[in-house]
Design an enzyme around this catalytic site. Structure first.
Site, PDB file in Angstrom:
ATOM      1  N   GLY A  16       7.097 -10.598  -4.801  1.00 13.79           N
ATOM      2  CA  GLY A  16       7.334  -9.197  -4.458  1.00 13.79           C
ATOM      3  C   GLY A  16       7.163  -8.235  -5.620  1.00 13.79           C
ATOM      4  N   GLY A  18       4.666  -6.204  -6.130  1.00 21.20           N
ATOM      5  CA  GLY A  18       4.185  -4.907  -5.652  1.00 21.20           C
ATOM      6  C   GLY A  18       5.329  -4.039  -5.139  1.00 21.20           C
ATOM      7  CD  GLU A 141       1.875  -5.114  -8.540  1.00 22.93           C
ATOM      8  OE1 GLU A 141       1.852  -4.068  -7.851  1.00 22.93           O
ATOM      9  OE2 GLU A 141       1.882  -6.245  -8.051  1.00 22.93           O
ATOM     10  CE  LYS A 223      21.158 -21.865 -19.797  1.00 23.43           C
ATOM     11  NZ  LYS A 223      21.454 -22.925 -18.835  1.00 23.43           N
ATOM     12  CB  CYS A 389     -10.488   0.934  14.055  1.00 24.09           C
ATOM     13  SG  CYS A 389     -12.104   1.105  13.285  1.00 24.09           S
ATOM     14  CG  HIS A 518      -7.840   1.974  10.437  1.00 20.04           C
ATOM     15  ND1 HIS A 518      -7.521   0.801  11.077  1.00 20.04           N
ATOM     16  CD2 HIS A 518      -9.175   1.929  10.222  1.00 20.04           C
ATOM     17  CE1 HIS A 518      -8.610   0.069  11.238  1.00 20.04           C
ATOM     18  NE2 HIS A 518      -9.628   0.735  10.726  1.00 20.04           N
ATOM     19  CD  GLU A 520      -3.942   1.132  10.937  1.00 19.68           C
ATOM     20  OE1 GLU A 520      -3.993   2.026  11.792  1.00 19.68           O
ATOM     21  OE2 GLU A 520      -4.834   0.268  10.797  1.00 19.68           O
TER      22      GLU A 520
HETATM   23  N1  GLN Z   1     -15.907  -3.667  13.718  1.00 23.61           N
HETATM   24  C1  GLN Z   1     -15.778  -2.292  14.040  1.00 23.61           C
HETATM   25  C2  GLN Z   1     -16.704  -1.414  13.210  1.00 23.61           C
HETATM   26  O1  GLN Z   1     -17.180  -1.802  12.193  1.00 23.61           O
HETATM   27  C3  GLN Z   1     -14.332  -1.834  13.896  1.00 23.61           C
HETATM   28  C4  GLN Z   1     -13.828  -1.877  12.502  1.00 23.61           C
HETATM   29  C5  GLN Z   1     -12.328  -1.769  12.398  1.00 23.61           C
HETATM   30  O2  GLN Z   1     -11.600  -2.033  13.344  1.00 23.61           O
HETATM   31  N2  GLN Z   1     -11.836  -1.372  11.224  1.00 23.61           N
HETATM   32  O3  GLN Z   1     -16.978  -0.290  13.575  1.00 23.61           O
END
Ligand code: GLN
Length: 544
Positions: A16, A18, A141, A223, A389, A518, A520
């Protein structure tokens, strides 16, 4: 004046480092300082983009489009800062820069040597990050474990920096204390040896963070202090915890922040104490939530094992957690194999048991038909669905086949020569693939997305223009856009510069949102991503 803190690992990997680095950053923030963090990965790859996620773990993408180590994601989540290419150093990047410079005669005709030219390039990069971010503290790091060959040149860079700036450089060792079952006692010897290895590299740690199953007792601290040459107050106990978000709170309890400031002779700026207060409240929530929200992740998971999976999708998992905690729920994530649905289509019925379903990012045809079956089930059975995606591209294929009636609708990724590619390669990508230029050539990083008013996405974001991060080569094929929209597909987000479809939704559905980007990557523990938040909200409603 910038202060540099090198974080180095001892004894073994996977303890751990990171998260510990990110947590050190968090407590320095809570003392009122501006912090940035750099990950040094000793591998020869220029970046993580060409690596298999099963081997490497998640490939995180920064706003400026660098495919990098998942630790950059941890830094972003803990520090609540967006990092860039300057925060990521690999052996490949360093050598590439030095060789390019040599080819351009920038070394003035002299012999270019591994030492000091390679460490010097690393130092140059670290200082550049300091300059650009204007951080008070730069955490560095160093990947790997002390004693291995791979990271020696970076330890050399650290040593040289200390030589040139003795007052402004600090070394922290993150070590591991095993508790062998047969002995039942916490052993310090491996840590002592790790310090000896460091000493051989010319480095003496000022602080030792001792990772172990349990908290350190007084004899153990003593120690380590005596044999490793650090003050007892600088031996920081870091036991295993339920949630990674607890670690900054533990560090604060061990007074790690005060110890660091003391070493640099810096005061604590009281004004920022609230940073840690909010964090403490979050930890309380994490530990007290009981009522579950059950999320299914559908993917191709055979022969991987749960641990690898969690590592490959860490940002998605964290985003689900952040959104669940926001509603005071306990996230329960289950991995479901899409290939099972290919063999036994009726198995998709198990999805009914979940509050929501996610098809995350992915590549390749294996499992794709099973994922499409899962998506169809979510659409028709009104189960909250979030496609990320690949999960968006497959949702488009599903709609094209089953609602619009385009037989054999597919993606150019699976069958480049077939008809009816509702998802196809982006024109500029074709050339790259033909020339086998794979590294860092996908559509990467931040792009603008314009959200259509009145959509679920608009209700989530509450604004018209957002920036989201991408990593893909394929997209919704414009030739089919009109017919798809005519048959009811909602194009809820478009890239205003190139008119690419970025978000699709379905009408008359409690929550069906799928994004080409994405989301996320941008979720934060105290600020869940709006789309994840609304997805979880819809999921909770479904149950009740
Ligand atoms: N394989 C798909 C593309 O290249 C989706 C890529 C992904 O989900 N990051 O467009």
């Amino acid at each position: 004046m910038t202060r540099y803190i090198f974080v180095i690992g001892g004894v073994m990997s996977g303890i751990g480092k990171g998260i510990a680095t990110a947590s050190i950053g968090k407590i320095l923030q809570s003392k009122g300082y501006k912090v940035t963090a750099i990950k040094v990965d000793p591998y020869v790859n220029v970046d993580a983009g060409t690596m298999n996620p099963i081997e490497h773990g998640e490939i995180f993408v920064t706003k400026d489009g660098v495919e990098c180590d998942q630790d950059i994601g941890n830094y972003e989540r803990f520090l609540d800062e967006e990092l860039t290419t300057n925060n990521y150093i690999t052996t490949g990047r360093v050598y590439q820069a030095v060789i390019n410079r040599e080819r351009n005669l920038e070394y003035g005709g002299r012999c270019v040597e591994v030492v000091p030219d390679i460490p010097n390039e690393a130092i140059y990069r670290i200082k550049k990050a300091a300059r650009i971010t204007k951080a008070d503290f730069v955490l560095i790091e160093i990947g790997g474990t002390v004693g291995e060959y791979q990271n020696m040149l970076f330890l050399e860079a650290a040593r040289m920096m200390k030589l040139h700036h003795p007052q402004n450089v600090l070394f922290i060792l993150i070590s591991y204390l095993p508790v062998p079952e047969t002995i039942g006692e916490m052993k310090t010897k491996p840590t002592q040896q790790a310090v000896k290895w460091l000493n051989m590299a010319g480095i003496q740690p000022s602080i030792i963070i001792a990772r172990s199953k349990f908290p350190l007792d007084y004899p153990r601290k003593k120690k380590i202090s005596v044999f490793c040459n650090v003050d007892q107050k600088d031996v920081i106990s870091s036991p295993d915890v339920e949630s990674i978000y607890e670690i900054p709170v533990n560090f604060a309890r061990e007074r790690l922040g005060d110890r660091i400031l003391h070493k640099f002779g810096l005061p604590s700026k009281k004004s920022s104490r609230s940073v840690l207060k909010k964090w403490e409240r979050l930890v309380k929530t994490i530990k007290s939530v009981k009522e579950p929200v059950k999320i299914a992740m559908v993917g191709k998971y055979f022969e991987t094992g749960e641990f690898t999976l969690m590592d490959s999708y860490i940002s998605v998992i964290e985003a689900i957690k952040h959104a669940s905690w926001y509603f005071k729920r306990k996230p329960e994530i289950q991995w479901l194999s899409a290939e099972v649905y290919e063999k036994n289509p009726r198995a998709v019925r198990e999805l009914r048991e979940f509050n929501g379903v996610i098809v995350p990012g992915g590549f390749g045809y294996r499992g794709a038909e099973g994922k499409i079956k899962a998506i169809e089930f979510c659409r028709t059975e009104k189960i909250p669905y979030l496609g990320l995606c690949f999960g968006m591209q497959l949702a488009v294929i599903e709609f094209a086949r089953h609602v619009v009636g385009i037989k054999g609708a597919t993606s150019g990724e699976f069958f480049p020569n077939k008809k009816n590619k509702v998802i196809d390669i982006m024109p500029d990508q074709k050339v790259l693939l033909r020339e086998k230029r794979y590294g860092a050539t996908m559509r990467l990083g931040d792009y603008l997305c314009k959200i259509k008013r009145g959509t679920t996405s608009f209700k989530a974001y509450k604004k018209e223009l957002v920036l989201e991060r991408h990593r893909h080569r394929y997209e919704l094929n414009d030739d089919f856009r009109e017919i798809l929209e005519k048959k009811g597909l909602v194009v809820a987000g478009v890239n205003p510069e190139r008119n690419l479809v970025e978000i699709i939704e379905h009408k008359d559905h409690p929550f069906f949102v799928a994004t080409q980007f994405h989301p996320e990557y941008k979720s934060r523990p105290l600020r869940p991503h709006p789309l994840f938040r609304e997805f979880i909200r819809a999921g909770i409603k479904k149950r009740s």
